[in-house]
Design a protein around this motif. Structure first.
Motif, PDB file in Angstrom:
ATOM      1  N   GLN A   1       0.835  -1.193   0.000  1.00 27.84           N
ATOM      2  CA  GLN A   1       0.000   0.000   0.000  1.00 27.84           C
ATOM      3  C   GLN A   1       0.879   1.256   0.000  1.00 27.84           C
ATOM      4  N   ILE A   2       1.954   1.229   0.764  1.00 30.87           N
ATOM      5  CA  ILE A   2       2.877   2.363   0.799  1.00 30.87           C
ATOM      6  C   ILE A   2       3.544   2.524  -0.564  1.00 30.87           C
ATOM      7  N   ASP A   3       3.885   1.418  -1.196  1.00 30.93           N
ATOM      8  CA  ASP A   3       4.479   1.472  -2.531  1.00 30.93           C
ATOM      9  C   ASP A   3       3.526   2.152  -3.511  1.00 30.93           C
ATOM     10  N   GLU A   4       2.245   1.860  -3.379  1.00 29.70           N
ATOM     11  CA  GLU A   4       1.245   2.496  -4.233  1.00 29.70           C
ATOM     12  C   GLU A   4       1.184   3.996  -3.951  1.00 29.70           C
ATOM     13  N   TYR A   5       1.266   4.375  -2.682  1.00 31.61           N
ATOM     14  CA  TYR A   5       1.243   5.796  -2.318  1.00 31.61           C
ATOM     15  C   TYR A   5       2.450   6.530  -2.901  1.00 31.61           C
ATOM     16  N   GLN A   6       3.590   5.862  -2.943  1.00 24.94           N
ATOM     17  CA  GLN A   6       4.809   6.513  -3.423  1.00 24.94           C
ATOM     18  C   GLN A   6       4.708   6.887  -4.898  1.00 24.94           C
ATOM     19  N   ARG A   7       3.877   6.202  -5.643  1.00 26.05           N
ATOM     20  CA  ARG A   7       3.713   6.529  -7.065  1.00 26.05           C
ATOM     21  C   ARG A   7       3.097   7.911  -7.264  1.00 26.05           C
ATOM     22  N   SER A   8       2.359   8.397  -6.259  1.00 21.58           N
ATOM     23  CA  SER A   8       1.727   9.714  -6.390  1.00 21.58           C
ATOM     24  C   SER A   8       2.656  10.862  -5.974  1.00 21.58           C
ATOM     25  N   ILE A   9       3.811  10.555  -5.458  1.00 20.47           N
ATOM     26  CA  ILE A   9       4.765  11.597  -5.038  1.00 20.47           C
ATOM     27  C   ILE A   9       5.481  12.134  -6.268  1.00 20.47           C
ATOM     28  N   VAL A  10       5.617  13.460  -6.334  1.00 21.35           N
ATOM     29  CA  VAL A  10       6.232  14.122  -7.485  1.00 21.35           C
ATOM     30  C   VAL A  10       7.386  15.013  -7.032  1.00 21.35           C
ATOM     31  N   VAL A  11       8.249  15.313  -7.982  1.00 24.88           N
ATOM     32  CA  VAL A  11       9.312  16.301  -7.774  1.00 24.88           C
ATOM     33  C   VAL A  11       8.866  17.561  -8.505  1.00 24.88           C
ATOM     34  N   VAL A  12       8.879  18.669  -7.791  1.00 20.99           N
ATOM     35  CA  VAL A  12       8.439  19.947  -8.350  1.00 20.99           C
ATOM     36  C   VAL A  12       9.678  20.821  -8.535  1.00 20.99           C
ATOM     37  N   GLU A  13       9.849  21.356  -9.765  1.00 23.69           N
ATOM     38  CA  GLU A  13      10.961  22.262 -10.057  1.00 23.69           C
ATOM     39  C   GLU A  13      10.392  23.566 -10.565  1.00 23.69           C
ATOM     40  N   ALA A  14      10.844  24.648  -9.951  1.00 25.28           N
ATOM     41  CA  ALA A  14      10.401  25.978 -10.354  1.00 25.28           C
ATOM     42  C   ALA A  14      11.621  26.895 -10.319  1.00 25.28           C
ATOM     43  N   GLY A  15      12.215  27.159 -11.480  1.00 22.74           N
ATOM     44  CA  GLY A  15      13.428  27.978 -11.534  1.00 22.74           C
ATOM     45  C   GLY A  15      14.574  27.276 -10.814  1.00 22.74           C
TER      46      GLY A  15
ATOM     47  N   PHE B   1       6.691  12.831 -12.355  1.00 18.75           N
ATOM     48  CA  PHE B   1       6.222  11.596 -11.720  1.00 18.75           C
ATOM     49  C   PHE B   1       7.291  10.533 -11.940  1.00 18.75           C
ATOM     50  N   LYS B   2       7.393   9.609 -11.019  1.00 16.70           N
ATOM     51  CA  LYS B   2       8.415   8.572 -11.099  1.00 16.70           C
ATOM     52  C   LYS B   2       8.248   7.728 -12.366  1.00 16.70           C
ATOM     53  N   GLU B   3       7.020   7.306 -12.657  1.00 17.06           N
ATOM     54  CA  GLU B   3       6.795   6.411 -13.793  1.00 17.06           C
ATOM     55  C   GLU B   3       6.223   7.127 -15.012  1.00 17.06           C
ATOM     56  N   GLN B   4       5.465   8.200 -14.819  1.00 16.94           N
ATOM     57  CA  GLN B   4       4.780   8.848 -15.931  1.00 16.94           C
ATOM     58  C   GLN B   4       5.647   9.881 -16.651  1.00 16.94           C
ATOM     59  N   GLY B   5       6.632  10.424 -15.991  1.00 14.27           N
ATOM     60  CA  GLY B   5       7.521  11.380 -16.641  1.00 14.27           C
ATOM     61  C   GLY B   5       7.296  12.810 -16.211  1.00 14.27           C
ATOM     62  N   LEU B   6       7.708  13.755 -17.092  1.00 12.08           N
ATOM     63  CA  LEU B   6       7.743  15.182 -16.794  1.00 12.08           C
ATOM     64  C   LEU B   6       6.544  15.896 -17.413  1.00 12.08           C
ATOM     65  N   PHE B   7       5.939  16.806 -16.634  1.00 16.61           N
ATOM     66  CA  PHE B   7       4.779  17.581 -17.092  1.00 16.61           C
ATOM     67  C   PHE B   7       4.956  19.039 -16.691  1.00 16.61           C
ATOM     68  N   GLN B   8       4.330  19.936 -17.471  1.00 21.36           N
ATOM     69  CA  GLN B   8       4.271  21.352 -17.093  1.00 21.36           C
ATOM     70  C   GLN B   8       3.039  21.549 -16.215  1.00 21.36           C
ATOM     71  N   ALA B   9       3.162  22.409 -15.210  1.00 20.18           N
ATOM     72  CA  ALA B   9       2.051  22.644 -14.283  1.00 20.18           C
ATOM     73  C   ALA B   9       1.815  24.135 -14.125  1.00 20.18           C
TER      74      ALA B   9
ATOM     75  N   ASP C   1      -4.820  13.136 -17.636  1.00 22.49           N
ATOM     76  CA  ASP C   1      -5.784  12.220 -17.020  1.00 22.49           C
ATOM     77  C   ASP C   1      -5.077  10.953 -16.579  1.00 22.49           C
ATOM     78  N   GLU C   2      -5.692  10.263 -15.643  1.00 22.26           N
ATOM     79  CA  GLU C   2      -5.244   8.953 -15.168  1.00 22.26           C
ATOM     80  C   GLU C   2      -3.825   8.969 -14.580  1.00 22.26           C
ATOM     81  N   LEU C   3      -3.595   9.902 -13.690  1.00 21.15           N
ATOM     82  CA  LEU C   3      -2.314   9.941 -12.974  1.00 21.15           C
ATOM     83  C   LEU C   3      -2.478   9.256 -11.616  1.00 21.15           C
ATOM     84  N   PRO C   4      -1.430   8.633 -11.093  1.00 20.78           N
ATOM     85  CA  PRO C   4      -1.537   8.033  -9.763  1.00 20.78           C
ATOM     86  C   PRO C   4      -1.773   9.136  -8.735  1.00 20.78           C
ATOM     87  N   HIS C   5      -2.583   8.840  -7.739  1.00 22.15           N
ATOM     88  CA  HIS C   5      -2.907   9.875  -6.757  1.00 22.15           C
ATOM     89  C   HIS C   5      -3.273   9.245  -5.414  1.00 22.15           C
ATOM     90  N   LEU C   6      -3.221  10.077  -4.399  1.00 23.73           N
ATOM     91  CA  LEU C   6      -3.676   9.698  -3.055  1.00 23.73           C
ATOM     92  C   LEU C   6      -5.077  10.256  -2.880  1.00 23.73           C
TER      93      LEU C   6
END
Length: 189
Positions: free
Chosen positions: A95-109, A141-149, A168-173
């Motif tokens: 279950q924790i492994d599933e939660y980790q899929r929703s964690i993202v790295v945010v880069e701003a400048g 996202f770890k598995e989905q890749g890089l996105f603009q936000a 659409d269809e991104l892993p989430h908590l």
């Protein structure tokens, strides 16, 4: 005075005349052997003395080992070991492994931080100080890749920001609809 000088010359001549070359050679050889023997005796005496007593060496070694043993508990504290055990147990939980899929790295400048996705359509919660004053924000996202936000909500007074990734269809908590605690039941460690 002349008689005395002649007498001294005779004595000196007699001394040198009585010792032939072979005897002189033997005397010199005997003196060399005595000198060598004295030198060897000095070396034996010097080598038989220990420069540092054995018991002192062992005492220092024991004190150093005890000092190392005294430092170990401070280095590896019990709470840290407990934290590592808990972390290993959580890492093995599916279950924790599933939660980790929703964690993202945010880069701003120049700023970089983390956040997590809380809806399947790409709503992300992060800290306000990570995106503060920036227009271009990237989310990985770890598995989905890089996105603009883009920022759709920011709350600097509580250091939170809500980002939107148009995907659409991104892993989430899934967040709870309603809180499950009552006032006064929160305990802070």
């Amino acid at each position: 005075m002349k008689d005395r000088k002649d007498k001294d010359d005779i004595i000196d001549e007699d001394l040198y005349e009585e010792i032939d070359e072979e005897e002189l050679y033997e005397l010199v050889q005997k003196e060399k052997e005595k000198a060598w023997e004295r030198a060897r005796a000095r070396e034996r005496r010097a080598s038989s003395k220990r420069p540092f007593p054995k018991w002192a060496f062992w005492l220092i070694a024991v004190v150093m080992v005890l000092n190392l043993l005294a430092v170990l508990p401070a280095t590896f504290s019990i709470p840290a070991i407990d934290f590592l055990k808990t972390s290993a147990q959580l890492s093995a939980n599916k279950q924790i492994d599933e939660y980790q899929r929703s964690i993202v790295v945010v880069e701003a400048g120049e700023s970089k931080g983390t956040g997590f996705s809380f809806t399947a359509d790409g709503k992300i919660l992060t800290n306000h100080h990570v995106i503060e004053g920036e227009k271009r924000i990237s989310v990985a996202f770890k598995e989905q890749g890089l996105f603009q936000a883009e920022v759709i909500g920011d709350y600097p007074e509580i250091d939170l920001a809500v980002l939107d990734v148009k995907e659409d269809e991104l892993p989430h908590l899934a967040l709870a609809e309603k809180t499950a605690f009552k006032e006064g039941n929160i305990s802070i460690l």
